[in-house]
Every structure is written in C-alpha cells, then in structure tokens.
Design an enzyme around this catalytic site. Structure first.
Site, PDB file in Angstrom:
ATOM      1  N   CYS A 115       0.816  -1.228   0.000  1.00 57.09           N
ATOM      2  CA  CYS A 115       0.000   0.000   0.000  1.00 57.09           C
ATOM      3  C   CYS A 115       0.845   1.272   0.000  1.00 57.09           C
ATOM      4  O   CYS A 115       0.359   2.343  -0.366  1.00 57.09           O
ATOM      5  CB  CYS A 115      -0.955   0.008   1.180  1.00 57.09           C
ATOM      6  SG  CYS A 115      -2.127  -1.347   1.129  1.00 57.09           S
ATOM      7  N   HIS A 249      -3.205   7.541   1.835  1.00 52.55           N
ATOM      8  CA  HIS A 249      -3.580   6.221   1.324  1.00 52.55           C
ATOM      9  C   HIS A 249      -4.977   5.901   1.855  1.00 52.55           C
ATOM     10  O   HIS A 249      -5.272   6.109   3.027  1.00 52.55           O
ATOM     11  CB  HIS A 249      -2.572   5.177   1.803  1.00 52.55           C
ATOM     12  CG  HIS A 249      -3.052   3.770   1.613  1.00 52.55           C
ATOM     13  ND1 HIS A 249      -3.548   3.323   0.405  1.00 52.55           N
ATOM     14  CD2 HIS A 249      -3.123   2.723   2.479  1.00 52.55           C
ATOM     15  CE1 HIS A 249      -3.903   2.052   0.543  1.00 52.55           C
ATOM     16  NE2 HIS A 249      -3.655   1.667   1.787  1.00 52.55           N
ATOM     17  N   ASN A 279     -10.022   0.082  -0.641  1.00 54.96           N
ATOM     18  CA  ASN A 279      -8.566   0.199  -0.564  1.00 54.96           C
ATOM     19  C   ASN A 279      -7.975  -0.381  -1.854  1.00 54.96           C
ATOM     20  O   ASN A 279      -8.000  -1.591  -2.063  1.00 54.96           O
ATOM     21  CB  ASN A 279      -8.071  -0.572   0.668  1.00 54.96           C
ATOM     22  CG  ASN A 279      -6.561  -0.506   0.852  1.00 54.96           C
ATOM     23  OD1 ASN A 279      -5.839  -0.084  -0.040  1.00 54.96           O
ATOM     24  ND2 ASN A 279      -6.103  -0.943   2.008  1.00 54.96           N
TER      25      ASN A 279
END
Ligand code: ACO
Length: 322
Positions: A115, A249, A279
């Site tokens: 990520c 993020h 996500n």
C-alpha cells in the site's frame, strides 16, 4: 544554476467499470453494509473484468495523466509502476505499459511496497529526476487486488478494490518552489506476518491469498503515519496549518481521520475516496489525486501532503508543491 525539482505536470486515474457494493458482498459472505461502513467507511469498490489486467488499468491511467499534462508519451524516459499484483512474476508489468505507450527508450520497472508503493515509487522517480539521469517520469500505482483476495474471508474481502492512478513528473530547474519538496520512506520487516500473501514463486509456487491481522495493522497505522509526516514537516519547515490538501492512502476512514486529527489537519482538507474505491493499495493515492485535481480542489501552487502505510510494514510520506 537553480536546484532541479520534480514537478507534477499531470495526473490521471482509471477505475474498472464494474462496481461491487456492500449489499452485493452481503450476498457472498456474512457481513452487512452497516458493519463495513461503520468500521471502514467503504460503501463500494470497483472490480476488474475477467481478462482485465493490472497493465490494462495502469496503461489507461498513464494515458489519462499524459493527456492531462499535455505531454506526449515520447517525452517519457522513466516509468516506475507500484504494484503488488503484477500481470506475471516477470517481466515487470511496467514494461508492458511502456510497450503499450509505444516507448522504446529510457527505463521501466516495478516497485513493491504494497500500500505504500506509490510513495516509494514517487520517491524513487524524484531521486532519478533530481540526479539528472532522467527527464520525465510516469509514476503509476495499479492494482487488481480482487485477484488475490480470499472471497470467503469476510475480514479482508470487504476492504479492497481494483484501480490505477498515474502522475507525470518532469525535472525542472525554473519552477520556483513547485515540485516534490521531500519524501520520507520507512520499513520494518518484523511486522511482515501481520499483512501478507500466503503464496509466491519461491515459497509455494502459487499466487496465494491476502491474509491480515486487521487489529494489529490498525494499532500501528496512525503512529507510523504521523511519525513520518512529522519528519516531512521537520525538514521542510512546514506544519499542518500550511497544508492545503491531505491525500492519504485510502485504507480505512478511521485511520485517515485519526491521523489527520492527531496531526491537527482540518477535516475539510482531507481528500477521501475510500467510500467509493475501497482500498486500492498502491493505486489509492494517485486515484485520489486525480479525483481532487479533476474536480478543481487541488490547484497549481497548493501544498499537498501524501502518506501511506502497508504490508511489510512499509510507510512513507511526501510533501509536494503542486
Ligand atoms: N462483517 C461482519 N463482521 C465482521 C467482518 C465483516 N466484514 N469482518 C470481521 N467481522 C467480525 C469478526 O469476525 C469479529 O467477530 P467476533 O467478535 O464474533 O469474533 C468482529 O467482527 C470483530 O472483528 P475485528 O477484526 O476485531 O474487527 P475490528 O473492529 O478490528 O475491524 C477491521 C476490522 C475493519 C479490519 C479493522 O481492524 C481495521 O480497519 N484494520 C486496519 C486494516 C486495514 O485497513 N488494512 C488494509 C491494508 S493495510 C493498509 O492499507 C494500511
């Protein structure tokens, strides 16, 4: 001669057409819209079509970013693709995107920091541009996490989505303070078993599925994110009140809001897309940048703060004068 900086010339995003809502997921696993929204803020996510690969998503985002920048693919001499879901174990998915753009010069490679991948890719491209080795870079985050999810595990399958985003960065020595001001990267492999994929070429010979200790990730996230942002403030002399846009993020609304609160960043400065995208790992930041740039929020001259944390653990921040 004045200092070379990596200036953002354009940004673009791509989302697969198919949308999967929380209600759709509740038909597959024992979950509910209420549980998912309350714990994560996610309402829906996009899922790549059969046969639609990470390179297809990344190529679409790269084309959108080049169009937005008004720059032809022939100007690009560096492609850094952040992904944990490559088309193949090798070659790097970046070279497929390079070929798709008709580029035969320069270099193209993948970057793997889960990520945090986009922040790591941005930092890498920035170093190469500032060194003078390359002139114009495409920094891409592209993921098809739907392919590595265990769709029977309600603890993880509700969290992720597919997508891609890209930024065109150009080396410039006459753009004043515009450009990437600093990047801060961190990793601590002691945490690698808290978020991982249970397969790989040299271990099982399979692709594997994502596994996560959600509470452990949550427990570390805010502290790691805020530390690395405070480092970015310390070296640049800026503080939370100077930031025009906070583009984190997009893992989870509670992590985003908790980090902003701890840093003293006003809620109206946060760019949030997790509700619509879920996500998307390394794609989440450039996708959020493309949304906020397209709708007119992020403008030339704004101070934009990025951060990410993910598997490894890895984490990082970037401060950009847009
Ligand atoms: N629907 C309904 N119930 C669920 C679901 C679901 N989708 N998933 C788990 N549960 C249940 C569990 O089984 C458990 O039930 P039990 O009490 O009967 O055993 C209960 O909900 C609580 O489970 P926890 O895992 O403790 O739930 P928690 O409140 O910690 O929320 C979550 C889980 C949302 C994953 C949270 O830990 C989190 O946000 N962690 C951060 C993880 C993250 O964002 N990861 C993304 C990758 S890393 C990154 O990008 C930063």
């Amino acid at each position: 001669m004045s200092k070379i900086r990596s200036v953002v010339r354009g940004v673009g995003g791509y989302l697969p057409a198919h949308t999967l809502t929380n209600a759709d997921l509740a038909k597959k696993v024992d979950t509910s819209d209420e549980w998912i929204v309350q714990r994560t803020g996610i309402r829906e996510r996009h899922i790549a079509a059969d046969g639609e690969k990470t390179s297809d998503l990344g190529l679409a985002a790269a084309r959108a970013a080049l169009k937005n920048a008004g720059i032809g693919a022939d100007a690009i001499d560096l492609i850094v693709l952040a992904t944990s879901t490559p088309d193949q174990t090798f070659p790097a998915t970046a070279v497929t995107i390079q070929d798709g753009l008709g580029i035969t010069r320069g270099a193209a490679f993948d970057m793997q920091a889960v990520c945090s991948g986009f922040v790591f890719a941005l930092a890498t491209a920035d170093q190469f541009l500032r060194s003078g080795d390359f002139k114009c870079a495409l920094v891409i985050g592209a993921e098809t996490f739907s392919r590595i999810l265990d769709w029977s595990d309600r603890g993880t399958c509700v969290l992720f989505g597919d997508g891609a985003g890209a930024v065109v960065l150009e080396a410039s020595s006459d753009s004043g303070e515009r450009g990437v001001l600093t990047t801060k990267l961190r990793s601590d492999g002691r945490h690698r078993a808290k978020l991982y994929v249970d397969g790989g070429p040299s271990s099982t010979g399979t692709v594997g599925h994502l596994r996560m200790e959600g509470r452990e990730v949550f427990r570390h996230a805010i502290g790691m994110i805020t530390d690395v942002i405070e480092d970015a403030f310390a070296v640049t002399g800026y503080n939370a009140s100077d930031v025009d846009w906070f583009v984190p993020h997009q893992a989870n609304k509670r992590i985003i809001d908790g980090s902003a609160h701890k840093l003293g960043i006003a809620a109206e400065k946060i760019v949030t897309t997790v509700d619509r995208h879920g996500n998307t790992s390394a794609a989440s930041i450039p996708l959020a940048l493309s949304v906020a740039s397209e709708d007119g929020r992020i403008k030339k001259g704004d101070l934009v703060l990025l951060e990410a944390m993910g598997g490894g653990f890895t984490w990082g921040s970037a401060l950009i004068r847009w």
